[in-house]
Design a protein around this motif. Structure first.
Motif, short mmCIF file in Angstrom:
data_model
loop_
_atom_site.label_atom_id
_atom_site.label_comp_id
_atom_site.label_asym_id
_atom_site.label_seq_id
_atom_site.Cartn_x
_atom_site.Cartn_y
_atom_site.Cartn_z
N GLN A 37 13.95 73.62 11.89
CA GLN A 37 14.65 74.31 10.81
C GLN A 37 14.79 73.39 9.60
O GLN A 37 14.90 72.17 9.74
N PRO A 38 14.80 73.95 8.40
CA PRO A 38 15.02 73.12 7.20
C PRO A 38 16.33 72.35 7.32
O PRO A 38 17.35 72.88 7.76
N GLY A 39 16.27 71.07 6.97
CA GLY A 39 17.46 70.23 7.09
C GLY A 39 17.66 69.62 8.46
O GLY A 39 18.62 68.87 8.67
N ARG A 40 16.75 69.94 9.39
CA ARG A 40 16.84 69.39 10.74
C ARG A 40 15.46 68.91 11.20
O ARG A 40 15.03 69.18 12.31
N THR A 41 14.78 68.21 10.31
CA THR A 41 13.46 67.69 10.67
C THR A 41 13.59 66.58 11.70
O THR A 41 14.62 65.90 11.79
N GLY A 42 12.54 66.40 12.49
CA GLY A 42 12.50 65.32 13.47
C GLY A 42 12.96 65.70 14.86
O GLY A 42 12.91 64.88 15.78
N PHE A 43 13.41 66.95 15.05
CA PHE A 43 13.95 67.35 16.35
C PHE A 43 12.89 67.29 17.45
O PHE A 43 13.16 66.81 18.55
N ALA A 44 11.69 67.81 17.20
CA ALA A 44 10.67 67.86 18.24
C ALA A 44 10.31 66.45 18.72
O ALA A 44 10.26 66.18 19.92
N HIS A 45 10.09 65.55 17.78
CA HIS A 45 9.79 64.17 18.14
C HIS A 45 11.00 63.51 18.82
O HIS A 45 10.84 62.72 19.76
N PHE A 46 12.19 63.82 18.36
CA PHE A 46 13.39 63.24 18.96
C PHE A 46 13.48 63.60 20.44
O PHE A 46 13.84 62.76 21.28
N PHE A 47 13.11 64.84 20.78
CA PHE A 47 13.16 65.25 22.19
C PHE A 47 12.13 64.52 23.03
O PHE A 47 12.33 64.34 24.24
N GLU A 48 11.04 64.10 22.42
CA GLU A 48 10.07 63.29 23.16
C GLU A 48 10.74 62.05 23.75
O GLU A 48 10.38 61.58 24.84
N ALA A 51 20.83 73.57 21.64
CA ALA A 51 20.24 74.86 21.26
C ALA A 51 18.72 74.74 21.10
O ALA A 51 17.98 75.67 21.46
N PHE A 52 18.25 73.62 20.58
CA PHE A 52 16.81 73.40 20.42
C PHE A 52 16.14 73.37 21.79
O PHE A 52 15.08 73.99 21.99
N PHE A 53 16.76 72.69 22.74
CA PHE A 53 16.20 72.66 24.09
C PHE A 53 16.17 74.06 24.69
O PHE A 53 15.15 74.49 25.26
N ASP A 54 17.26 74.79 24.57
CA ASP A 54 17.33 76.13 25.17
C ASP A 54 16.29 77.07 24.58
O ASP A 54 15.78 77.96 25.26
N LYS A 55 15.94 76.87 23.32
CA LYS A 55 14.99 77.76 22.65
C LYS A 55 13.54 77.47 23.05
O LYS A 55 12.76 78.42 23.25
N TYR A 56 13.20 76.20 23.18
CA TYR A 56 11.79 75.84 23.31
C TYR A 56 11.38 75.30 24.68
O TYR A 56 10.20 75.38 25.03
N TYR A 57 12.29 74.75 25.44
CA TYR A 57 11.91 74.09 26.69
C TYR A 57 12.06 75.02 27.88
O TYR A 57 12.86 74.79 28.79
N ASN A 58 11.27 76.07 27.84
CA ASN A 58 11.28 77.08 28.89
C ASN A 58 9.89 77.21 29.50
O ASN A 58 8.88 76.91 28.85
N PRO A 59 9.81 77.66 30.74
CA PRO A 59 8.50 77.74 31.39
C PRO A 59 7.51 78.65 30.67
O PRO A 59 6.30 78.38 30.68
N ASN A 60 8.01 79.71 30.04
CA ASN A 60 7.11 80.62 29.32
C ASN A 60 6.65 80.07 27.98
O ASN A 60 5.90 80.72 27.25
N ASN A 61 7.08 78.84 27.65
CA ASN A 61 6.62 78.16 26.44
C ASN A 61 5.93 76.85 26.80
O ASN A 61 5.91 75.91 26.02
N ALA A 62 5.37 76.80 28.03
CA ALA A 62 4.84 75.53 28.52
C ALA A 62 3.58 75.74 29.35
O ALA A 62 3.33 76.83 29.89
N THR A 63 2.80 74.67 29.43
CA THR A 63 1.63 74.61 30.31
C THR A 63 1.78 73.38 31.20
O THR A 63 2.00 72.27 30.70
#
Length: 439
Positions: free
Chosen positions: A60-71, A198-210
């Motif tokens: 989201q705008p103003g919240r850059t870096g979240f995806a890399h942070f979760f790494e 909230a970022f984890f709950d939105k994206y880290y689900n089995p239906n969004n993964a391989t």
């Protein structure tokens, strides 16, 4: 024949066998998790990898870096793996692990002796099902990410070119590719703990993964373990994908950036290019090879060897899921003006646009890409990563076997056409990347 030569032949033929065809089994669990299995029992090693379809462009705008942070954050620990113990558990069982993030996806993997396969599956299910996301973990990884940014971008020579932070803001206006993968520290500092959850709950689900398992496995037993550890994980809401169209670049962009870490300037011509899935993206990779791949390449021979105006030349495509960028650049030798380098680079581009490359150059291209294809499928880790990438970002897992056919089918005429279509002066950024001026 000596033992050394015999061993070299053996390794060569094993590598060719890997490259001929990568067999795999692919299926989905009921919760939407895509699963890919590749069996190779030549060595007692297995890689377990999970790729999530979330990258920097999804922030989201103003919240850059979240995806890399979760790494980083998702190595902190889970309900059943104590904080700080993830790497110790892997190492104690003879394994190694890592993760990486791009604009489009995040990938985690472990490589173990094959008798530790179940451990790898359990650990990745732990990461997906119930990681511990708390303030101490966020604060700890915030400092880690800040140090990574300092070492790789802020204090590294040409860091903002290598990581595109000094390029993409000029190339993208609407699309979130304009933001860097590592984000800004201000955004991460301002984020609340609930936002990370909230970022984890939105994206880290089995239906969004391989999930990929590659190596020394028994397929039926592996399927059983995967069902045991992943089937019960609930699926999440369907993720709405970024769907933003950029207006074409119609007027040349001229920019200057400064870097206190360098002494030799760089001039670069940067073009916006199509999605990695587009055939023309493959053609651009071939153009890069013609221009700067090796001492016999066109720009190297002319600018480094013959004219002696450049210390180094480079050309590469950075292909991504939605758009790509294509950079052609050079570092001057001595006091050569950057404008002189640009003039010569333009002359080499014009040759590509007006003349077909020679038959000899074309054959060298084919040989180089055949060799790259062999090398890309020569390790279990590489195969695992490729399988996940082709499935998630290209929508065709079998590209691991078929992609070389795309390169084989590209013609000299196509190379000329694509050079004309994308390498136009009015469609580019002209960037001078200079040492910080002294007082």
């Amino acid at each position: 024949m000596t033992k050394t030569i015999m061993l070299s032949f053996f390794v060569f033929f094993i590598t060719l066998a890997h490259a001929q065809k990568v067999e795999f089994t692919e299926y989905d669990l009921d919760n939407g998790l895509n699963v890919i299995l590749h069996q190779d029992n030549t060595a007692p090693v297995v890689t377990v990898g999970v790729m999530y379809h979330v990258g920097a462009k999804d922030e989201q705008p103003g919240r850059t870096g979240f995806a890399h942070f979760f790494e980083h954050l998702l190595f902190e620990g889970t309900e059943n793996i104590e904080r700080g113990e993830w790497f110790n558990v892997v190492a104690a069982n003879g394994g190694s692990n890592n993760a990486n993030t791009t604009q489009d996806r995040t990938y985690y993997y472990e490589t173990f002796p094959s008798n530790a396969l179940e451990l790898g599956l359990w650990m990745e299910s732990e990461r997906m099902l119930h990681p511990v996301i708390n303030k101490i973990g966020v604060d700890t990884q915030n400092e880690v990410v800040k140090e990574e940014k300092r070492s790789r971008i802020d204090n590294a020579p040409y860091g903002r070119v290598a990581y595109s932070t000094g390029i993409n803001p000029y190339m993208f206006d609407k699309h979130p590719y304009k933001n860097s993968v590592i984000g800004t520290m201000e955004d991460l500092d301002a984020a609340e703990l609930d936002e990370f959850k909230a970022f984890f709950d939105k994206y880290y689900n089995p239906n969004n993964a391989t999930l990929v398992v590659a190596g020394d496995i028994d397929v039926p037993k592996t399927k059983k373990m995967i069902a045991d550890y992943f089937q019960s994980i609930p699926s999440g809401d369907e993720v709405e994908r970024v769907n933003i169209t950029e207006d074409p670049i119609e007027d040349k962009i001229i920019a200057t950036e400064y870097d206190s870490n360098i002494q030799i300037p760089l001039t670069a011509l940067v073009y916006r290019t199509p999605s990695m899935k587009d055939r023309e993206a493959y053609v651009l990779n071939m153009i890069s090879s013609v221009l700067t791949d090796g001492k016999s390449s066109r720009m190297y021979k002319r600018m480094v060897d013959e004219d002696k105006i450049a210390l180094q030349v480079l050309a590469f495509a950075r292909s991504q899921e939605d758009y790509g960028t294509y950079l052609i650049g050079a570092l001057p030798l001595g006091d050569v003006e950057l404008s002189k380098l640009r003039d010569v680079m333009d002359e080499e581009i014009e040759k590509l646009q007006t003349e077909l490359i020679t038959e000899r150059e074309y054959q060298k291209l084919q040989n180089k890409f055949e060799n790259q294809f062999v090398n890309s499928n020569s390790s279990i880790q590489g195969i695992a990563s490729s399988l996940a990438t082709y499935q998630m970002l290209y929508g065709n897992t079998n590209l691991i076997n078929e992609e070389i056919e795309i390169y084989r089918s590209i013609t000299r005429e196509e190379i000329k056409e694509v050079a004309n279509k994308y390498l136009q002066e009015n469609q580019r950024l002209e960037l001078d990347y200079l040492p910080e001026p002294t007082e």
